[in-house]
Motif scaffolding. Structure first.
Motif, PDB file in Angstrom:
ATOM      1  N   GLU B 238       0.659  -1.338   0.031  1.00  0.00           N
ATOM      2  CA  GLU B 238       0.058   0.007  -0.045  1.00  0.00           C
ATOM      3  C   GLU B 238       0.811   1.240   0.087  1.00  0.00           C
ATOM      4  N   ILE B 239       1.890   1.246   0.834  1.00  0.00           N
ATOM      5  CA  ILE B 239       2.911   2.437   0.895  1.00  0.00           C
ATOM      6  C   ILE B 239       3.417   2.601  -0.563  1.00  0.00           C
ATOM      7  N   LEU B 240       3.940   1.435  -1.060  1.00  0.00           N
ATOM      8  CA  LEU B 240       4.594   1.775  -2.173  1.00  0.00           C
ATOM      9  C   LEU B 240       3.562   2.130  -3.514  1.00  0.00           C
ATOM     10  N   LYS B 241       2.218   1.801  -3.431  1.00  0.00           N
ATOM     11  CA  LYS B 241       1.246   2.111  -4.077  1.00  0.00           C
ATOM     12  C   LYS B 241       1.221   3.499  -4.166  1.00  0.00           C
ATOM     13  N   VAL B 242       1.038   4.213  -2.952  1.00  0.00           N
ATOM     14  CA  VAL B 242       1.004   5.569  -2.817  1.00  0.00           C
ATOM     15  C   VAL B 242       2.357   6.318  -3.339  1.00  0.00           C
ATOM     16  N   PHE B 251      11.573   4.682  -7.830  1.00  0.00           N
ATOM     17  CA  PHE B 251      11.743   3.505  -6.987  1.00  0.00           C
ATOM     18  C   PHE B 251      13.297   2.810  -7.365  1.00  0.00           C
ATOM     19  N   LEU B 252      14.335   2.585  -6.426  1.00  0.00           N
ATOM     20  CA  LEU B 252      15.460   1.954  -6.905  1.00  0.00           C
ATOM     21  C   LEU B 252      15.348   0.685  -6.317  1.00  0.00           C
ATOM     22  N   VAL B 281      13.314  12.178  -6.213  1.00  0.00           N
ATOM     23  CA  VAL B 281      13.636  11.734  -4.921  1.00  0.00           C
ATOM     24  C   VAL B 281      13.736  10.017  -5.351  1.00  0.00           C
ATOM     25  N   ALA B 282      14.627   9.338  -4.948  1.00  0.00           N
ATOM     26  CA  ALA B 282      14.960   8.019  -5.276  1.00  0.00           C
ATOM     27  C   ALA B 282      14.912   6.987  -4.075  1.00  0.00           C
ATOM     28  N   ILE B 283      13.717   6.266  -4.108  1.00  0.00           N
ATOM     29  CA  ILE B 283      13.574   5.593  -2.783  1.00  0.00           C
ATOM     30  C   ILE B 283      13.827   4.342  -3.002  1.00  0.00           C
ATOM     31  N   TRP B 284      14.932   3.742  -1.933  1.00  0.00           N
ATOM     32  CA  TRP B 284      15.188   2.242  -2.053  1.00  0.00           C
ATOM     33  C   TRP B 284      13.939   1.361  -1.719  1.00  0.00           C
ATOM     34  N   ALA B 285      13.495   0.768  -2.883  1.00  0.00           N
ATOM     35  CA  ALA B 285      11.936   0.245  -2.420  1.00  0.00           C
ATOM     36  C   ALA B 285      12.093  -1.346  -1.797  1.00  0.00           C
ATOM     37  N   ASP B 286      13.224  -1.817  -1.799  1.00  0.00           N
ATOM     38  CA  ASP B 286      13.608  -3.261  -1.232  1.00  0.00           C
ATOM     39  C   ASP B 286      13.560  -3.042   0.432  1.00  0.00           C
TER      40      ASP B 286
END
Lengths: 357, 357
Positions: B238-242, B251-252, B281-286
């Motif tokens: 859900e967070i990744l969807k937002v 996302f990286l 802004v580059a978020i480390w998704a994993d």
């Protein structure tokens, strides 16, 4: 005109730049790039629509599994190519040489390999002609390329007796500085003279010089400081005239505010060059000076890109599509935007960047 | 359509990028850039055929003497402009504000200035509409921009209770790392919470967060590590969807091999972006993960470029040429090639780079 069909094996720091540089030439076409990785590095090649091949059958499976659209293996790629540029790591390249030969594909190796692998080492402005029609050559390393360009020019002008250089090397390439860097130290190569001395002589056999190499904790580029014994006392202006007419050698001037490696790299980025690349040897022109028959100067070598134009010229030499080295050098320079002389006096300075026209 | 006539004062790290970004917009034209320097920095503007003006009469003389073709002073430039982007150093900008007002030219300042200078602070996706028709605004700093993008999105989704971030800042910009760097140390900002907390609240007043800032010896970009208290327990998905639907947030992924700041900067260069810029802004998704109502994640902020698209949107807002913030954001994103979501799922990834088509 039939374009030269160029393949690339090893899509790393040098390889990806060779691929882009091939794309920029009117007389070449890129038939594919080959690698073993499955991450962002090769995904960029996919995004550029470069046909991607796997260097080995194992890599083919791994790349397929990772969702990389793989066109085949190296064996398949070789069927499409007139010539292959090998920019793979050391031991891999040696094993590949036999494979290229068998497939009847001409090959170009990089400076990490030994001279004996091909029996010919290449710097365009020094020995283009001796490479014409050969089945393979080796483009010498970044530092050696710079040495051959600069000291070849001084030698041809009858000015070089002998030279001694201290090579201050960047520790590692930026992309792998998270794992292979050094910090807060200086590391010296324990063999003196360093291998660049001998390496330069694979291109110009009677080049009389010595080198010492150290590495320092930065990733921007290499830096050389030289003391040259001249054959006679000449003026600074005479030296600048010789070097200013040497292809792929530029001058950095202090009244342009260019005083450190980071200024030059920022400048190259501002010029809109791909990846901020500097293909030229960059000599600090103001600190260059002559004392009697001693010449002193410092220069910068951008290790990630300097050998790329040499590789392009080597493609033309081996395939014989262009017999005149100067013509090839000029073609490559024009396609990439490579300069010589004082950087702000060479026009046009800017390529690929937003321009108000 | 009448294009907006944009002037730029302060051709430095941010200013030169704003100038190029203006050039890339269909509804804007660059009428000139203004500075006080006489070196390579401004010579690049000359080479790009950008009309060059001097910020002061003294600078006019110095630039003339240095052979820079100067079109006039700031006063002259203001006569040509509908709006001016001020990217000069702190104290200079404050003095300029009055001058712009007098000349009846709208003005945009950067995050080094105080909120009180303009009475309005700007991040396009948070408060574009409140800037429409204003005479001036301030684009907040790089770190604050990232905070407003990310936490504004979580807040709008009703998920944000409060957050705490540690901001690991690059020590200095690459071009001046020869003189203003730090090495082999960590330096902390002695005021806690750091100013970014309050600064973010100039855009979203009721944003509940705290920040601590430190700087480390590298020049690549900033790095943030956040702990967020959520209003309720939600899944990582859900967070990744937002965040995946938030403009200018990417996302990286670790299976793309992106694991450190230097990987991302290399990737941006490989993508052919001007100067290797990352506007997102580059978020480390994993590594992002949720534990009950606690959310943890890390992201990267490329300080040299992140505010550039915001500045472009601010130009459209102040001049009122575009009333809909989303439309402006999309125009800017398209012109520059700005992405959102997983970087290798967004197409086209590559702009301005050699492509096999």
């Amino acid at each position: 005109m039939n374009k030269i069909k160029v393949a690339l094996n090893g899509y790393g720091v040098i390889g990806k730049r060779i691929a882009d540089a091939v794309m920029a030439q009117e007389d070449m076409t890129l038939v594919g790039v080959c690698d073993v990785v499955t991450d962002w590095r090769i995904k960029i090649a996919v995004a550029k629509n470069y046909p991607v091949y796997a260097s080995t059958p194992e890599a083919y499976t791994a790349m397929k599994n990772a969702g990389i659209p793989v066109a085949g293996t190296l064996t398949d790629l070789l069927k499409e190519a007139d010539i292959i540029c090998d920019a793979t790591p050391k031991k891999v390249a040696v094993a590949n040489a036999e494979m290229y030969k068998k497939a009847g594909v001409k090959s170009i190796f990089q400076g990490g390999e030994k001279h004996s692998l091909t029996g010919h080492s290449f710097v365009a402005q020094a020995n283009y002609e001796t490479a014409i029609g050969r089945s393979s050559t080796r483009v010498v390393s970044c530092n050696t390329t710079s040495i051959v360009r600069v000291f070849g020019a001084l030698k041809n002008a009858g000015l070089l007796k002998r030279a001694h250089g201290v090579l201050v090397r960047r520790a590692t390439d930026p992309w792998e500085s998270d794992s292979t860097g050094i910090m807060n130290t200086v590391v010296h190569e324990t063999v003196i003279p360093s291998h660049q001395t001998e390496d330069a002589q694979t291109v110009i056999p009677d080049l009389d010089l010595t080198t010492v190499a150290i590495k320092v904790p930065e990733t921007l580029s290499h830096f050389h400081t030289w003391r040259v014994e001249l054959t006679k006392a000449v003026s600074k202006e005479e030296i600048l005239k010789v070097l200013g007419n040497t292809p792929r050698v530029i001058f950095l001037k202090e009244n342009d505010g260019l005083k450190a490696l980071n200024h030059t790299t920022e400048l190259m980025s501002d010029m809109g060059r791909p990846r901020g690349d500097m293909w030229e040897v960059a000599i600090w022109a103001d600190s260059l000076n002559v004392q009697d028959t001693d010449l002193f100067f410092n220069y910068q070598v951008y290790n990630q890109a300097i050998v790329v134009p040499e590789t392009i010229d080597a493609i033309r030499a081996l395939t014989g599509i262009e017999k005149d080295g100067t013509v090839s050098i000029n073609k490559t320079n024009k396609a990439l935007g490579i300069l010589h002389g004082h950087i702000f006096e060479s026009k046009p300075v800017i390529k690929n960047a937003p321009l108000l026209v």
